[in-house]
Design a protein around this motif. Structure first.
Motif, PDB file in Angstrom:
ATOM      1  N   VAL A   1       0.872  -1.170   0.000  1.00 28.15           N
ATOM      2  CA  VAL A   1       0.000   0.000   0.000  1.00 28.15           C
ATOM      3  C   VAL A   1       0.911   1.223   0.000  1.00 28.15           C
ATOM      4  O   VAL A   1       1.730   1.394   0.895  1.00 28.15           O
ATOM      5  CB  VAL A   1      -0.929   0.003   1.233  1.00 28.15           C
ATOM      6  CG1 VAL A   1      -1.780   1.266   1.265  1.00 28.15           C
ATOM      7  CG2 VAL A   1      -1.804  -1.245   1.247  1.00 28.15           C
ATOM      8  N   VAL A   2       0.780   2.065  -1.036  1.00 32.01           N
ATOM      9  CA  VAL A   2       1.653   3.238  -1.143  1.00 32.01           C
ATOM     10  C   VAL A   2       0.945   4.535  -0.743  1.00 32.01           C
ATOM     11  O   VAL A   2       1.598   5.553  -0.577  1.00 32.01           O
ATOM     12  CB  VAL A   2       2.276   3.370  -2.554  1.00 32.01           C
ATOM     13  CG1 VAL A   2       3.212   2.215  -2.830  1.00 32.01           C
ATOM     14  CG2 VAL A   2       1.220   3.488  -3.630  1.00 32.01           C
ATOM     15  N   TRP A   3      -0.390   4.481  -0.586  1.00 28.01           N
ATOM     16  CA  TRP A   3      -1.125   5.674  -0.155  1.00 28.01           C
ATOM     17  C   TRP A   3      -2.513   5.272   0.308  1.00 28.01           C
ATOM     18  O   TRP A   3      -3.158   4.429  -0.312  1.00 28.01           O
ATOM     19  CB  TRP A   3      -1.239   6.670  -1.309  1.00 28.01           C
ATOM     20  CG  TRP A   3      -1.990   7.924  -0.972  1.00 28.01           C
ATOM     21  CD1 TRP A   3      -1.501   9.033  -0.334  1.00 28.01           C
ATOM     22  CD2 TRP A   3      -3.376   8.207  -1.238  1.00 28.01           C
ATOM     23  NE1 TRP A   3      -2.497   9.980  -0.191  1.00 28.01           N
ATOM     24  CE2 TRP A   3      -3.648   9.498  -0.745  1.00 28.01           C
ATOM     25  CE3 TRP A   3      -4.389   7.485  -1.846  1.00 28.01           C
ATOM     26  CZ2 TRP A   3      -4.903  10.077  -0.842  1.00 28.01           C
ATOM     27  CZ3 TRP A   3      -5.647   8.061  -1.939  1.00 28.01           C
ATOM     28  CH2 TRP A   3      -5.887   9.352  -1.441  1.00 28.01           C
ATOM     29  N   THR A   4      -2.948   5.826   1.430  1.00 24.53           N
ATOM     30  CA  THR A   4      -4.356   5.827   1.823  1.00 24.53           C
ATOM     31  C   THR A   4      -4.692   7.250   2.241  1.00 24.53           C
ATOM     32  O   THR A   4      -3.831   7.983   2.725  1.00 24.53           O
ATOM     33  CB  THR A   4      -4.670   4.840   2.971  1.00 24.53           C
ATOM     34  OG1 THR A   4      -3.905   5.180   4.125  1.00 24.53           O
ATOM     35  CG2 THR A   4      -4.381   3.400   2.560  1.00 24.53           C
ATOM     36  N   ASP A   5      -5.916   7.622   2.023  1.00 20.77           N
ATOM     37  CA  ASP A   5      -6.354   8.989   2.285  1.00 20.77           C
ATOM     38  C   ASP A   5      -6.201   9.325   3.771  1.00 20.77           C
ATOM     39  O   ASP A   5      -6.787   8.657   4.623  1.00 20.77           O
ATOM     40  CB  ASP A   5      -7.814   9.150   1.859  1.00 20.77           C
ATOM     41  CG  ASP A   5      -8.251  10.591   1.798  1.00 20.77           C
ATOM     42  OD1 ASP A   5      -7.679  11.436   2.525  1.00 20.77           O
ATOM     43  OD2 ASP A   5      -9.174  10.885   1.023  1.00 20.77           O
ATOM     44  N   PRO A   6      -5.400  10.350   4.100  1.00 21.26           N
ATOM     45  CA  PRO A   6      -5.226  10.712   5.507  1.00 21.26           C
ATOM     46  C   PRO A   6      -6.402  11.498   6.078  1.00 21.26           C
ATOM     47  O   PRO A   6      -6.493  11.689   7.288  1.00 21.26           O
ATOM     48  CB  PRO A   6      -3.961  11.569   5.494  1.00 21.26           C
ATOM     49  CG  PRO A   6      -3.941  12.174   4.125  1.00 21.26           C
ATOM     50  CD  PRO A   6      -4.548  11.147   3.212  1.00 21.26           C
ATOM     51  N   ASN A   7      -7.316  11.953   5.213  1.00 21.35           N
ATOM     52  CA  ASN A   7      -8.426  12.805   5.651  1.00 21.35           C
ATOM     53  C   ASN A   7      -9.741  12.062   5.844  1.00 21.35           C
ATOM     54  O   ASN A   7     -10.711  12.654   6.314  1.00 21.35           O
ATOM     55  CB  ASN A   7      -8.634  13.943   4.653  1.00 21.35           C
ATOM     56  CG  ASN A   7      -7.388  14.808   4.553  1.00 21.35           C
ATOM     57  OD1 ASN A   7      -6.811  15.192   5.567  1.00 21.35           O
ATOM     58  ND2 ASN A   7      -6.954  15.073   3.340  1.00 21.35           N
TER      59      ASN A   7
END
Length: 112
Positions: free
Chosen positions: A94-100
């Motif tokens: 996993v290289v990105w998940t939404d931090p918001n």
């Protein structure tokens, strides 16, 4: 065997309650394991890959994420409802998940 039920969104930790991904095992049998995963901006550490001995069917229930599969030039963009079947030993991260907003995953691990 008795019928078991639940709600995928019930009992989830709130934003900011943890610095790490949250994992919850829902069902386990000798041949399968189902878990829900909640991400809030977490990623697989740089240089690390997930390499599992079983097939994994994963669906993103809500949120947004990017999943890199070894050998592919670009990460796959995932939105709510998108799913993948990752064969055993398909290295991925996993290289990105939404931090918001929460990214809620459902993963089914299949032993063959």
């Amino acid at each position: 065997m008795s019928v078991v039920s639940g709600n995928l969104r019930a009992g989830l930790p709130g934003l900011g309650q943890s610095d790490s991904e949250w994992f919850d095992g829902l069902v386990q049998t000798p041949n399968a394991r189902i878990e829900r995963i909640l991400s809030h901006g977490q990623v697989t550490p740089q240089g690390q890959w997930c390499d599992q001995a079983e097939d994994e069917f994963v669906v993103l229930i809500e949120g947004a994420a990017q999943l890199q599969i070894e050998g592919e030039s670009q990460p796959r963009q995932l939105a709510a409802g998108d799913w993948l079947l990752l064969p055993a030993h398909c290295r991925h991260r996993v290289v990105w998940t939404d931090p918001n907003q929460p990214s809620l995953w459902l993963a089914l691990h299949l032993r063959t």
